[in-house]
Write a protein that holds these residues in place. Sequence first.
Motif, short mmCIF file in Angstrom:
data_model
loop_
_atom_site.label_atom_id
_atom_site.label_comp_id
_atom_site.label_asym_id
_atom_site.label_seq_id
_atom_site.Cartn_x
_atom_site.Cartn_y
_atom_site.Cartn_z
N ASP A 1 -28.61 -68.17 -12.03
CA ASP A 1 -28.33 -68.93 -13.24
C ASP A 1 -27.73 -68.05 -14.34
OD1 ASP A 1 -28.32 -71.54 -14.05
OD2 ASP A 1 -30.24 -71.44 -15.07
N SER A 2 -27.91 -66.73 -14.22
CA SER A 2 -27.34 -65.79 -15.18
C SER A 2 -27.33 -64.41 -14.54
CB SER A 2 -28.19 -65.75 -16.46
OG SER A 2 -29.35 -64.96 -16.27
N ILE A 3 -26.77 -63.43 -15.23
CA ILE A 3 -26.76 -62.07 -14.68
C ILE A 3 -28.17 -61.49 -14.63
CG2 ILE A 3 -24.38 -61.58 -15.36
CD1 ILE A 3 -25.53 -60.01 -17.77
N LEU A 4 -29.10 -62.07 -15.38
CA LEU A 4 -30.48 -61.59 -15.39
C LEU A 4 -31.36 -62.23 -14.31
CD1 LEU A 4 -31.23 -61.47 -19.23
CD2 LEU A 4 -30.67 -59.56 -17.71
N THR A 5 -30.84 -63.28 -13.66
CA THR A 5 -31.66 -64.00 -12.69
C THR A 5 -32.24 -63.10 -11.59
OG1 THR A 5 -30.47 -66.06 -13.06
CG2 THR A 5 -31.71 -65.90 -11.02
N PRO A 6 -31.44 -62.26 -10.91
CA PRO A 6 -32.02 -61.42 -9.85
C PRO A 6 -33.13 -60.50 -10.36
CG PRO A 6 -29.62 -61.44 -9.70
CD PRO A 6 -29.98 -62.11 -11.00
N LEU A 7 -32.96 -59.94 -11.55
CA LEU A 7 -33.99 -59.07 -12.12
C LEU A 7 -35.27 -59.85 -12.38
CD1 LEU A 7 -35.04 -56.44 -13.41
CD2 LEU A 7 -33.98 -57.18 -15.55
N LEU A 8 -35.16 -61.01 -12.99
CA LEU A 8 -36.35 -61.81 -13.32
C LEU A 8 -37.06 -62.27 -12.06
CD1 LEU A 8 -34.94 -63.89 -16.30
CD2 LEU A 8 -36.54 -61.97 -16.41
N LEU A 9 -36.31 -62.64 -11.04
CA LEU A 9 -36.93 -63.05 -9.78
C LEU A 9 -37.67 -61.88 -9.13
CD1 LEU A 9 -34.18 -65.34 -8.18
CD2 LEU A 9 -36.25 -66.04 -9.38
N SER A 10 -37.11 -60.69 -9.23
CA SER A 10 -37.75 -59.51 -8.63
C SER A 10 -39.03 -59.13 -9.37
CB SER A 10 -36.78 -58.33 -8.60
OG SER A 10 -36.57 -57.82 -9.90
N LEU A 11 -39.12 -59.47 -10.64
CA LEU A 11 -40.31 -59.14 -11.44
C LEU A 11 -41.44 -60.14 -11.26
CD1 LEU A 11 -38.66 -58.01 -14.80
CD2 LEU A 11 -39.71 -56.56 -13.05
N ASP A 12 -41.13 -61.33 -10.75
CA ASP A 12 -42.17 -62.35 -10.59
C ASP A 12 -43.17 -61.90 -9.54
OD1 ASP A 12 -42.53 -65.46 -11.40
OD2 ASP A 12 -43.29 -65.07 -9.37
N ASN A 13 -44.45 -62.22 -9.76
CA ASN A 13 -45.45 -61.80 -8.78
C ASN A 13 -45.55 -62.74 -7.59
OD1 ASN A 13 -46.78 -63.89 -10.02
ND2 ASN A 13 -48.66 -62.77 -10.47
N GLY A 14 -44.75 -63.81 -7.58
CA GLY A 14 -44.64 -64.65 -6.40
C GLY A 14 -43.62 -64.05 -5.45
N LYS A 15 -43.98 -63.93 -4.20
CA LYS A 15 -43.12 -63.23 -3.23
C LYS A 15 -42.37 -64.17 -2.29
CE LYS A 15 -44.39 -59.52 -5.13
NZ LYS A 15 -43.54 -59.10 -6.24
N TYR A 16 -42.43 -65.49 -2.57
CA TYR A 16 -41.81 -66.45 -1.66
C TYR A 16 -40.88 -67.39 -2.42
CZ TYR A 16 -45.58 -64.66 1.21
OH TYR A 16 -46.43 -63.82 1.89
N ILE A 17 -40.03 -66.83 -3.25
CA ILE A 17 -39.06 -67.64 -4.00
C ILE A 17 -37.97 -68.06 -3.01
CG2 ILE A 17 -37.46 -67.70 -5.94
CD1 ILE A 17 -39.23 -65.43 -7.18
N ARG A 18 -37.73 -69.38 -2.93
CA ARG A 18 -36.85 -69.93 -1.90
C ARG A 18 -35.73 -70.77 -2.53
NH1 ARG A 18 -42.36 -70.99 -0.58
NH2 ARG A 18 -43.06 -69.93 1.32
N SER A 19 -34.69 -70.97 -1.77
CA SER A 19 -33.62 -71.89 -2.18
C SER A 19 -34.16 -73.32 -2.14
CB SER A 19 -32.42 -71.77 -1.25
OG SER A 19 -32.78 -72.26 0.04
N LEU A 20 -33.48 -74.22 -2.82
CA LEU A 20 -33.88 -75.63 -2.77
C LEU A 20 -33.86 -76.14 -1.33
CD1 LEU A 20 -34.61 -78.34 -4.03
CD2 LEU A 20 -32.17 -78.71 -4.47
N GLY A 21 -32.85 -75.77 -0.59
CA GLY A 21 -32.76 -76.21 0.81
C GLY A 21 -33.96 -75.79 1.63
#
Length: 197
Positions: free
Chosen positions: A142-162
């Motif tokens: 969603d932005s250039i910061l998205t990958p960083l923010l996802l990597s910082l989340d303590n949830g380890k199973y972030i998935r695509s909508l599909g």
Amino acid sequence: MIDSLVKFVTSNPLVYNLCQIVLEGDYHDTIIGAVDPQQREKILDVGCGTGYFSQFLAGSYTGIDPDETYIAHARKKFGKENRSFEVMDAQKITFPEKYFDKSVLINLIHHLDETELAKILSQVKRVTKKEIYIFDMSTEKDSILTPLLLSLDNGKYIRSLGKQVEIVGKILPIKNYFTFHTPRHLLAHTAIICYVS
């Protein structure tokens, strides 16, 4: 150092809520628009965390979460006559069958592997009469910061909508699904609306 910071944020309900609002903004209107909670309905919030969304869900609300600190905070800040919070493992929900009209899972499933998610969805299905609503983060950039923010989340199973739809569809019949953007446009979120058959 990053792990320590994440641990500090997630262990303190006030700090956690503040970070959520700063990073994502308030997107409860999207959730309420999808759920359309009615005053006569009983709503279950699975993995309710700090209880933040309880203030927007009309009707009789029950939030469950395994974190005692979050539940204590939720009871103190949001607890009242038609708002209750229970420390409970969502894989072993103790409520009777079809006890709730609707159930919501908000920002929960990215903390669960497929086996855990299947167990929880089966439990939620058992206690819900009408529909189950799942809202979560997505891997969509969603932005250039998205990958960083996802990597910082303590949830380890972030998935695509599909992928979310594929996993959820094994347990629940799906009525609708879509992606939506939070006010800050840093993280894309998903919504999956399911029937209870």
